[in-house]
Motif scaffolding. Structure first.
Motif, short mmCIF file in Angstrom:
data_model
loop_
_atom_site.label_atom_id
_atom_site.label_comp_id
_atom_site.label_asym_id
_atom_site.label_seq_id
_atom_site.Cartn_x
_atom_site.Cartn_y
_atom_site.Cartn_z
N ILE A 225 0.73 -1.10 0.11
CA ILE A 225 0.21 -0.03 -0.03
C ILE A 225 0.87 1.22 0.10
O ILE A 225 1.68 1.57 0.74
N GLY A 226 1.09 1.98 -1.05
CA GLY A 226 1.54 3.12 -1.28
C GLY A 226 1.01 4.31 -0.63
O GLY A 226 -0.29 4.27 -0.09
N ALA A 227 1.41 5.68 -0.88
CA ALA A 227 0.71 6.96 -0.38
C ALA A 227 -0.69 7.10 -0.99
O ALA A 227 -1.49 7.76 -0.32
N ASP A 228 -0.69 6.78 -2.29
CA ASP A 228 -2.01 6.98 -3.14
C ASP A 228 -2.48 5.92 -3.92
O ASP A 228 -3.07 6.06 -4.75
N ALA A 229 -1.63 4.95 -3.76
CA ALA A 229 -2.14 3.58 -4.71
C ALA A 229 -1.61 2.25 -4.22
O ALA A 229 -0.89 2.31 -2.99
N LEU A 230 -2.08 1.26 -4.87
CA LEU A 230 -1.54 -0.14 -4.54
C LEU A 230 -0.36 -0.31 -5.66
O LEU A 230 -0.45 -0.04 -6.63
N VAL A 231 0.80 -0.86 -4.83
CA VAL A 231 2.08 -1.19 -5.68
C VAL A 231 2.34 -2.41 -5.76
O VAL A 231 2.13 -3.53 -4.87
N THR A 232 2.56 -2.86 -6.98
CA THR A 232 2.96 -4.45 -7.30
C THR A 232 4.35 -4.36 -8.16
O THR A 232 4.68 -3.27 -8.62
N GLN A 233 4.82 -5.45 -8.49
CA GLN A 233 5.90 -5.78 -9.37
C GLN A 233 5.60 -6.22 -10.66
O GLN A 233 4.77 -7.25 -10.48
N TRP A 234 6.30 -5.79 -11.72
CA TRP A 234 6.13 -6.86 -12.69
C TRP A 234 7.57 -7.04 -13.38
O TRP A 234 8.32 -6.38 -13.18
N ASP A 235 7.69 -8.31 -13.83
CA ASP A 235 9.24 -8.95 -14.11
C ASP A 235 9.46 -8.89 -15.51
O ASP A 235 10.59 -9.25 -16.25
N GLY A 236 8.69 -8.10 -16.22
CA GLY A 236 8.71 -7.78 -17.73
C GLY A 236 8.63 -9.00 -18.55
O GLY A 236 9.27 -9.20 -19.81
N ASP B 70 6.02 -16.91 -19.57
CA ASP B 70 7.20 -16.56 -18.80
C ASP B 70 8.26 -16.39 -19.80
O ASP B 70 9.39 -16.52 -19.64
N GLU B 71 7.97 -15.64 -20.89
CA GLU B 71 9.15 -15.07 -21.95
C GLU B 71 9.18 -13.87 -21.71
O GLU B 71 8.42 -12.89 -21.29
N ASP B 72 10.43 -13.14 -21.71
CA ASP B 72 10.93 -11.95 -21.76
C ASP B 72 10.34 -11.13 -22.91
O ASP B 72 10.37 -11.72 -24.10
N LEU B 73 9.67 -9.74 -22.62
CA LEU B 73 9.35 -9.11 -23.70
C LEU B 73 10.21 -8.14 -24.17
O LEU B 73 11.20 -7.60 -23.21
N PRO B 74 10.00 -7.63 -25.50
CA PRO B 74 11.11 -6.73 -26.05
C PRO B 74 11.14 -5.15 -25.25
O PRO B 74 10.11 -5.11 -24.73
#
Length: 162
Positions: A15-26, A31-35
């Motif tokens: 929980i951030g100051a004004d939003a929910l925060v998450t992570q993305w691994d690209g 499960d393939e890397d995106l350009p």
């Protein structure tokens, strides 16, 4: 496209100051890397739907093909101070069952675990509910989903993947 959180609980986010925060691994869903490039993220908070199993039914008469989507007005997002967004809500199916999805095929809610669905369609019942039919070739089954107006859309903006 990649689904980061599906049917997630609030404790799965920071929980951030004004939003929910998450992570993305690209990576994509395979499960393939995106350009490298610009990517846009959005999401939906799906409230507690009321699902009524109407049972075996005759699909409503249609002149050509059934509608592939219906327009639904969502709750306003208080973090973005926006008006009530309107999305096109659709129905999809695969070997796992039938589900509500956005028009860009983002799954929102699993409705039924019927494995042999051959077609499905959706109609708008009211501003707060939709009817969904699933056809397995032998019978047609109808569901009514209420509280669809309790969903909320989030636009998370653009991200640079390097």
């Amino acid at each position: 496209m990649r689904v980061l959180h599906q049917e997630a609980e609030l404790n799965e986010f920071i929980i951030g100051a004004d939003a929910l925060v998450t992570q993305w691994d690209g990576k994509n869903d395979d499960d393939e890397d995106l350009p490298a490039g610009k990517y846009r993220a959005h999401g939906y908070l799906v409230g507690h739907f009321k699902v009524e199993d109407i049972g075996e039914a005759t699909p409503p008469p249609v002149e050509n093909e059934p509608a592939t989507s219906v327009k639904v007005r969502l709750m306003p997002n208080p973090l973005a101070h926006d008006k009530r967004s309107i999305i096109d809500l659709a129905v999809g199916f695969d070997n796992d069952g039938i589900y509500l999805q956005t028009m860009d095929e983002l799954p929102l809610f699993m409705l039924s675990e019927a494995p042999n669905v051959t077609r499905a369609f959706i109609t708008k019942k009211s501003e707060k509910s939709v009817d969904v039919w699933q056809d397995d070739g032998a019978s047609v089954h109808q569901f009514r989903i209420s509280n669809v107006d309790k969903m909320m859309a989030f636009d998370c903006g653009e991200f640079d993947l390097k």
